[in-house]
Design a protein around this motif. Structure first.
Motif, PDB file in Angstrom:
ATOM      1  N   ARG A   1       0.815  -1.227   0.000  1.00 35.86           N
ATOM      2  CA  ARG A   1       0.000   0.000   0.000  1.00 35.86           C
ATOM      3  C   ARG A   1       0.841   1.266   0.000  1.00 35.86           C
ATOM      4  O   ARG A   1       0.401   2.307  -0.452  1.00 35.86           O
TER       5      ARG A   1
ATOM      6  N   ASN B   1       3.760   1.349  -1.428  1.00 35.91           N
ATOM      7  CA  ASN B   1       4.597   1.253  -2.612  1.00 35.91           C
ATOM      8  C   ASN B   1       6.074   1.307  -2.217  1.00 35.91           C
ATOM      9  O   ASN B   1       6.865   2.050  -2.782  1.00 35.91           O
TER      10      ASN B   1
ATOM     11  N   LEU C   1      -4.367  10.039   3.093  1.00 30.69           N
ATOM     12  CA  LEU C   1      -5.007   9.243   2.044  1.00 30.69           C
ATOM     13  C   LEU C   1      -4.547   7.785   2.138  1.00 30.69           C
ATOM     14  O   LEU C   1      -5.352   6.856   2.165  1.00 30.69           O
TER      15      LEU C   1
ATOM     16  N   ILE D   1      -5.976   5.771   5.184  1.00 28.10           N
ATOM     17  CA  ILE D   1      -7.313   5.201   5.026  1.00 28.10           C
ATOM     18  C   ILE D   1      -7.242   3.915   4.196  1.00 28.10           C
ATOM     19  O   ILE D   1      -7.899   2.923   4.487  1.00 28.10           O
TER      20      ILE D   1
ATOM     21  N   TYR E   1     -11.147  -1.696  -5.355  1.00 28.76           N
ATOM     22  CA  TYR E   1     -10.652  -0.411  -4.847  1.00 28.76           C
ATOM     23  C   TYR E   1      -9.144  -0.398  -4.619  1.00 28.76           C
ATOM     24  O   TYR E   1      -8.429   0.472  -5.122  1.00 28.76           O
ATOM     25  N   LEU E   2      -8.635  -1.371  -3.851  1.00 32.80           N
ATOM     26  CA  LEU E   2      -7.212  -1.346  -3.509  1.00 32.80           C
ATOM     27  C   LEU E   2      -6.327  -1.555  -4.732  1.00 32.80           C
ATOM     28  O   LEU E   2      -5.261  -0.956  -4.855  1.00 32.80           O
TER      29      LEU E   2
ATOM     30  N   MET F   1      -6.244   1.745  -6.563  1.00 32.89           N
ATOM     31  CA  MET F   1      -5.455   2.739  -5.835  1.00 32.89           C
ATOM     32  C   MET F   1      -3.964   2.437  -5.970  1.00 32.89           C
ATOM     33  O   MET F   1      -3.137   3.343  -6.061  1.00 32.89           O
TER      34      MET F   1
ATOM     35  N   ALA G   1      -0.431   5.205  -8.259  1.00 31.40           N
ATOM     36  CA  ALA G   1       0.878   5.751  -7.910  1.00 31.40           C
ATOM     37  C   ALA G   1       1.740   6.028  -9.146  1.00 31.40           C
ATOM     38  O   ALA G   1       2.333   7.097  -9.269  1.00 31.40           O
TER      39      ALA G   1
ATOM     40  N   GLN H   1     -10.353  13.012  -2.351  1.00 31.81           N
ATOM     41  CA  GLN H   1      -9.004  12.579  -2.761  1.00 31.81           C
ATOM     42  C   GLN H   1      -8.996  11.177  -3.377  1.00 31.81           C
ATOM     43  O   GLN H   1      -8.333  10.946  -4.387  1.00 31.81           O
ATOM     44  N   HIS H   2      -9.716  10.241  -2.761  1.00 27.18           N
ATOM     45  CA  HIS H   2      -9.724   8.869  -3.289  1.00 27.18           C
ATOM     46  C   HIS H   2     -10.447   8.823  -4.626  1.00 27.18           C
ATOM     47  O   HIS H   2     -10.024   8.142  -5.559  1.00 27.18           O
TER      48      HIS H   2
ATOM     49  N   GLN I   1      -8.289   9.954  -7.530  1.00 31.80           N
ATOM     50  CA  GLN I   1      -7.313   8.934  -7.956  1.00 31.80           C
ATOM     51  C   GLN I   1      -7.990   7.856  -8.788  1.00 31.80           C
ATOM     52  O   GLN I   1      -7.469   7.426  -9.810  1.00 31.80           O
TER      53      GLN I   1
ATOM     54  N   ARG J   1     -16.531   5.076   8.211  1.00 33.63           N
ATOM     55  CA  ARG J   1     -15.627   5.783   7.305  1.00 33.63           C
ATOM     56  C   ARG J   1     -16.063   7.238   7.107  1.00 33.63           C
ATOM     57  O   ARG J   1     -15.232   8.120   6.937  1.00 33.63           O
TER      58      ARG J   1
ATOM     59  N   SER K   1     -13.323   9.886   7.893  1.00 32.55           N
ATOM     60  CA  SER K   1     -12.653  10.569   6.786  1.00 32.55           C
ATOM     61  C   SER K   1     -13.597  11.190   5.754  1.00 32.55           C
ATOM     62  O   SER K   1     -13.147  11.586   4.689  1.00 32.55           O
TER      63      SER K   1
ATOM     64  N   LEU L   1     -15.553   2.275   0.838  1.00 31.72           N
ATOM     65  CA  LEU L   1     -14.507   2.448  -0.173  1.00 31.72           C
ATOM     66  C   LEU L   1     -14.620   1.410  -1.293  1.00 31.72           C
ATOM     67  O   LEU L   1     -14.294   1.699  -2.445  1.00 31.72           O
ATOM     68  N   ASP L   2     -15.106   0.216  -0.973  1.00 32.14           N
ATOM     69  CA  ASP L   2     -15.237  -0.820  -1.993  1.00 32.14           C
ATOM     70  C   ASP L   2     -16.131  -0.387  -3.154  1.00 32.14           C
ATOM     71  O   ASP L   2     -16.009  -0.908  -4.256  1.00 32.14           O
TER      72      ASP L   2
END
Lengths: 80, 588
Positions: A17, A19, A40, A43, B10-11, B14, B18, B40-41, B44, B198, B202, B208-209
């Motif tokens: 996560r 990286n 970010l 979470i 989701y993961l 994300m 990067a 923010q999420h 991305q 959540r 936040s 988030l899923d």
């Protein structure tokens, strides 16, 4: 799951996560020590930990977490 | 293009954010996000999903909960970002707080709908962006239980009324599209959708899923409004539209209608028929003797789809990829706007391998699941609808017949003469604006400048005296092509400037372009102007018209840094072109 197994799984999650393939976890490690561990990413870490250990982390649990050691003891408490 | 293989994990998404590469993207779109939750999420996810669909999203992310500030300040970062799309995404938790704090519950619905209408109007004063407005997810908790909806001032009733108010206001607005979060939440189930923990931690809109589905829904709207959408569904027959093999089982033996699977095939056909009604062209690609393939259409009482609903009917023993190539050629649309539906994995894979652009949904081997699978993929997004859409299928059927007639003539001129084409030139007018805006969104190949004017902008052009915006409609002895070309001329001091020129590829090689250019030069001469100027702006899809102006003898000038090429021609040097068209109405 014993302590070493928890740490090993958590290490995989953190490396993925954040990286950061060479990251080594220690109990004292905090967000300030790791580049990219921002709010970010935090979470996302929580969600990834929930999935990796099949646990649910509540809002109040998150508030108390200051470092990796808190993460580990929370996971061990939830798994117990 | 639509990419069905994209993950909505989701993961996983994300992790890809990067080191995201957008080098392969053919399209860059500027999108602004205004929201009253943390984005923010979402930002991305949008970037990653956009890249998966070949779109490089340039996103302006407004500060948390600053919707009104950004919109009402003409000098805000929002307007400086010059977005093509502005998404206004709203969280039910914020609306709940306002609702509970309001002194005047009776007026709450009207006040909220007015607020959004005000936001939309304020945006329209500043820029031409298309607004994507989310609906509110109706909360789970009900103070009245099942009585909730009987009581108009309950929270459930108020939320539903606000959604309905937004829907009605959006219907009356040309520049507002809806992103229906309440539909999405209901699909997932409200209980799973919202994650109170959540939100508390936040301020995330939902668990988030499911956030990737929100991003996908927003992207679906952006893409449809930018001209990427499905235009044709190509259907297999045996075990896709009915159960069994018509060649073996005969009309009496196939499974269709009644109950069990027979009923599912009928439901599936009803949905396909509804797509046809809304403007999607239907084609058949079946491995069958044609006479057998047609039998159910002609003789089976439970067939919903009729022979006349199918614009191109191909039943033979050839490779389906080749048959889809034929369909693509006849319809003259991109492969990436064709959905191919076939129960047979072998056929699906052949098509995926040879025609990677074609959208090939993975079907289940259980026909009762077909409809649900298509529903989940949300393949049939659109940004507009007009009554003419329902006739599109017929127009393409006429086209298939023209193709056959053509083979009988050896001389093209003789063939074109035999069509007895009649053309009308009409100024932009209110009754046509929806259709005009739609053609502007749909036309990618024969489009010289690709100015995606929306309906409101078209309306503004219609009343601007420095512009001569007009449309071309065409018919011939086989049928009506409808509105097939949009041309926007601007009067300059000594020149007539072609600001936009686009045409439906269905009418290529009918000498419509020649006819139109003759008329443009006539008009320039009538107005006493000495030059006609045209532009060409290259896109991923409009290579076919790169040399359009060269074909009429225009002189090319150096391109500007954006790649825009200007062409010009003195009116006195123009040589009228041969065409085979009769003008029956002229408002130019």
């Amino acid at each position: 799951m014993n302590h070493d197994e928890v740490v090993a799984t958590l290490t995989t999650v953190f490396r993925q996560r954040l990286n950061s393939p060479d990251l080594v976890l220690s109990p004292e490690l905090t967000a300030a020590d790791v580049p990219g561990w921002d709010s970010l990413a935090h979470i996302n870490l929580i969600l990834a930990v929930e999935k990796a250990f099949s646990i649910r982390i509540a809002t109040r649990d998150v508030r108390g977490m200051k470092n990796v050691g808190d993460f580990i003891s929370l996971i061990e408490k939830k798994l117990a | 293009m639509l990419n069905l293989r994209v993950s909505h994990d989701y993961l996983e998404l994300m992790a890809r954010a990067a080191d995201l590469s957008t080098a392969h993207c053919k399209r860059r779109i500027r999108l602004a996000i205004l929201a009253d939750f943390a984005t923010q999420h979402l930002v991305q996810l949008l970037r990653v999903l956009g890249a998966e669909h070949g779109v490089d999203l340039d996103i302006y992310e407004a500060d948390y909960d600053s919707i009104d500030l950004e919109v009402h300040d003409g000098d805000s970062g929002l307007y400086r970002a010059q977005p093509e799309f502005i998404a206004i995404m709203v969280a039910s938790e914020k609306l709940k707080a306002k609702f509970y704090n309001s002194q005047e519950r009776a007026g709450f619905v009207a006040a909220m709908v007015d607020r959004y209408r005000g936001l939309w109007e304020a945006v329209a004063l500043q820029c031409n962006a298309t607004i994507i407005q989310s609906t509110y997810v109706i909360p789970s908790e009900r103070a009245f239980g099942n009585f909730e909806l009987k009581q108009p001032e309950s929270m459930g009733s108020v939320f539903a009324a606000i959604n309905q108010g937004l829907v009605e206001a959006a219907r009356n607005s040309k520049s507002v599209q809806l992103c229906d979060l309440d539909h999405l939440a209901a699909e997932i189930g409200r209980r799973q959708w919202f994650d109170a923990g959540r939100w508390a931690m936040s301020k995330t809109l939902c668990a988030l899923d499911y956030l990737p589905l929100v991003a996908q829904a927003m992207l679906d709207v952006v893409m449809a409004s930018s001209g990427f959408f499905v235009k044709c569904v190509a259907l297999d027959l045996d075990n896709t539209l009915w159960g069994g093999i018509i060649g073996d089982d005969g009309v009496g033996g196939i499974v269709l209608g009644g109950y069990d699977e027979g009923e599912s095939f009928v439901s599936f056909q009803r949905f396909i028929a509804d797509l046809k009604r809304r403007g999607i062209i239907l084609a058949v690609v079946s491995k069958n003797e044609e006479s057998n393939a047609l039998l159910p259409f002609r003789e089976h009482p439970e067939m919903v789809l009729k022979e006349s609903d199918i614009s191109v009917f191909i039943a033979n023993w050839e490779n389906k990829a080749d048959n889809l190539r034929t369909i693509q050629r006849i319809l003259n649309i991109g492969y990436d706007s064709i959905v191919f539906i076939d129960d047979n994995p072998f056929e699906r894979n052949i098509v995926r391998q040879y025609l990677p652009g074609v959208i090939v949904p993975e079907l289940s081997d259980d026909p009762t699941e077909y409809l649900g699978i298509l529903a989940r993929l949300n393949l049939f997004e659109t940004a507009s609808y007009s009554a003419a859409d329902s006739k599109r299928g017929e127009q393409y059927r006429d086209e298939a017949q023209r193709e056959l007639t053509k083979s009988r003539y050896t001389d093209v001129g003789e063939y074109l003469q035999s069509l007895t084409m009649q053309l009308s030139l009409e100024h932009f007018k209110p009754a046509n604006l929806a259709r005009i805006a739609q053609l502007i969104q749909r036309s990618n190949q024969f489009n010289l400048v690709t100015n995606r004017y929306n309906e409101a902008q078209c309306g503004a052009l219609a009343t601007d005296s420095t512009y001569l915006p007009f449309t071309i409609t065409l018919r011939d002895k086989f049928g009506d092509y409808g509105l097939i070309s949009v041309i926007v001329l601007r009067l300059d001091t000594d020149a007539l400037v072609i600001e936009e020129y686009l045409m439906s590829c269905r009418v290529l090689k009918r000498t419509v372009e020649q006819f139109a250019m003759n008329r443009i030069f006539e008009k320039a001469a009538q107005l006493g102007l000495n030059t006609v100027i045209g532009h060409y702006v290259p896109t991923a899809k409009n290579e076919m018209v790169r040399q359009f102006y060269a074909g009429f003898g225009f002189t090319e000038h150096e391109a500007d840094e954006g790649g825009k090429v200007t062409w010009s021609m003195p009116v006195s040097e123009y040589i009228p072109q041969k065409s085979y068209i009769t003008l029956i109405a002229d408002e130019l």
